[in-house]
Scaffold this motif. Structure first.
Motif, short mmCIF file in Angstrom:
data_model
loop_
_atom_site.label_atom_id
_atom_site.label_comp_id
_atom_site.label_asym_id
_atom_site.label_seq_id
_atom_site.Cartn_x
_atom_site.Cartn_y
_atom_site.Cartn_z
N TYR A 160 0.27 -1.53 -0.23
CA TYR A 160 -0.21 0.04 -0.40
C TYR A 160 0.48 0.94 -0.45
O TYR A 160 0.51 2.34 -1.09
CB TYR A 160 -1.08 -0.53 1.19
N VAL B 146 -5.70 -1.72 -4.35
CA VAL B 146 -7.24 -0.76 -3.38
C VAL B 146 -6.79 0.16 -3.52
O VAL B 146 -7.04 1.67 -3.97
CB VAL B 146 -7.04 -1.61 -2.09
N LEU C 17 -8.34 4.21 -4.05
CA LEU C 17 -8.71 4.85 -2.86
C LEU C 17 -7.82 6.00 -3.19
O LEU C 17 -8.02 7.72 -3.13
CB LEU C 17 -8.65 3.73 -1.86
N THR C 18 -7.15 6.48 -3.38
CA THR C 18 -6.60 7.86 -2.70
C THR C 18 -6.43 8.91 -4.08
O THR C 18 -6.82 10.05 -3.69
CB THR C 18 -4.55 7.42 -3.00
N GLY D 231 -4.13 10.90 1.06
CA GLY D 231 -3.89 9.30 0.44
C GLY D 231 -2.29 9.38 1.76
O GLY D 231 -1.75 8.09 1.42
#
Length: 405
Positions: free
Chosen positions: A226, A350, A354-355, A368
């Protein structure tokens, strides 16, 4: 380095891996990072859609990791590796030929698929060749190709922007460069030779890790993935969005590559002092600083230090984990590599999406970055716990320290 070394079979095989990394990682995968702000300025692409395209690229990489882990025959691995080289060029070229989101999405997915070939399949093929020819089984030069590829991508965009080329022309430029790189990557890696009758490729003992090791290592590596992908995808866009830093994005990304190129050898040396898990924990904690620094200090010194810290750690994390996989499964490290890469890759699907959505909603990437830093910190804490309670982790650390004796 002598002329004899430069033409030696070992050096040519290792260079084949370097060129495959520059093509499949530097161009097919990472050219998107410095080109993202250019495409956003000159086309309809926004933050959210840019994040989704990055996520699909990493989804392709994850599928490639699954395939690499499930294939047992060397000849099929070799065929897929060479197929990946061709797909890297074609998927790069395709980006210049359309502005349709779903076509771009498919091309980024294919580019991710090809990048897993140079990262996982090529490393296995090269290691097999080295061992078969009684050479040192070291892949530092091969993995240094990732850092070199990042530098090539960043400097190529900077050069093409100086020529006032648009985003489509720049993708064309990368395609031509990729075609040149394909030749040595293809020709200098020999086809695998079948073992002689009576010999075995799987003589090394398998020492599977404990359940505790896997239950903690997989989520820890997810957290590392991540954190890695946010800077890998958005660093140039983050820098270019700061008014005082406009024009420095590609140079910051090049600095990431320069810091990453020697990192495998550096973290191997650190592991000999404090063990594989110890080195991985240190690398992740340093990476946290590199990730969040642009949010804390959006200045040129802050961004440059961030690039060095991030570049100097992300590839070290990958190399340390792959080295541990090789220690646990010497004859078939892809078995554990696949599981680890799935955890790492799942985060890479993911996190960019999302960021991108957070940036679209807030107008900046700071949320983020902080979220990514939190994930990597959590991963480091899991590894600290693992190192204290698990015999597999303690055994691996002891083996790493024994190499320094």
């Amino acid at each position: 380095m002598t002329a004899e070394t430069l033409v030696s079979p070992r050096f040519k095989v290792l260079l084949a891996g370097v060129f495959s990394q520059i093509l499949c990682i530097g161009i097919a995968r990472f050219a998107y990072t410095p080109l993202l702000p250019v495409m956003q300025q000159q086309s309809w692409l926004n933050d959210a859609e840019g994040g989704w395209l990055a996520a699909l690229n990493y989804a392709g990489y994850m599928l490639g990791a699954v395939l690499a882990a499930s294939i047992r025959t060397l000849h099929l691995k070799d065929t897929l590796f060479r197929t990946g080289l061709v797909l890297a060029v074609l998927s790069t070229l395709g980006m210049a030929l359309t502005e349709h989101f779903w076509v771009w999405a498919g091309l980024r997915f294919i580019a991710g698929l090809s990048s897993s070939g140079s990262m996982l399949l090529a490393s296995g093929l090269i290691l097999h060749w080295l061992i078969q020819h009684h050479q040192r089984g070291e892949l530092g030069i091969h993995f240094a190709g990732v850092g070199v590829g990042i530098v090539v991508a960043a400097l190529a965009v900077e050069f093409m922007q100086a020529l006032a080329l648009g985003w489509q022309a720049q993708w064309w430029g990368f395609s031509l460069l990729g075609l040149v790189l394909l030749v040595p990557a293809w020709c200098w890696l020999p086809r695998p030779v079948k073992p002689l009758p009576g010999t075995s490729e799987h003589a090394a003992p398998v020492r599977p890790p404990s359940r505790t090791f896997m239950r903690l290592m997989l989520p820890a590596y997810f957290c590392a993935g991540y954190g890695y992908v946010i800077s890998a995808t958005f660093l140039v866009a983050i820098v270019e969005r700061e008014p005082l830093l406009a024009g420095a994005g590609n140079w910051a990304f090049a600095l990431v590559g320069l810091a990453a190129a020697p990192t495998v050898m550096l973290w191997d040396l650190i592991a000999r002092r404090i063990g594989y898990l110890g080195a991985l924990i240190v690398a992740m904690l340093v990476q946290v600083v590199g990730i969040v620094l642009p949010a804390v200090s959006p200045t040129l010194p802050g961004v440059l230090v961030s690039a060095v810290l991030y570049g100097g750690t992300f590839l070290g994390c990958v190399s340390l984990v792959l080295t541990m996989a090789g220690r646990l499964y010497p004859a078939s490290p892809a078995r554990l590599m696949g599981q680890m890469t799935l955890a790492y890759g799942a985060a890479q699907i993911v996190a960019p999406a999302l960021t991108g959505m957070l940036a679209e909603a807030s107008g900046h990437y700071y949320l983020g970055l902080w979220l990514a830093g939190g994930f990597v910190t959590t991963g480091a804490l899991l590894l600290i716990w693992l190192r204290r309670i698990d015999y597999t982790a303690q055994r691996l650390d002891a083996e790493a320290k024994a190499l320094a004796a």
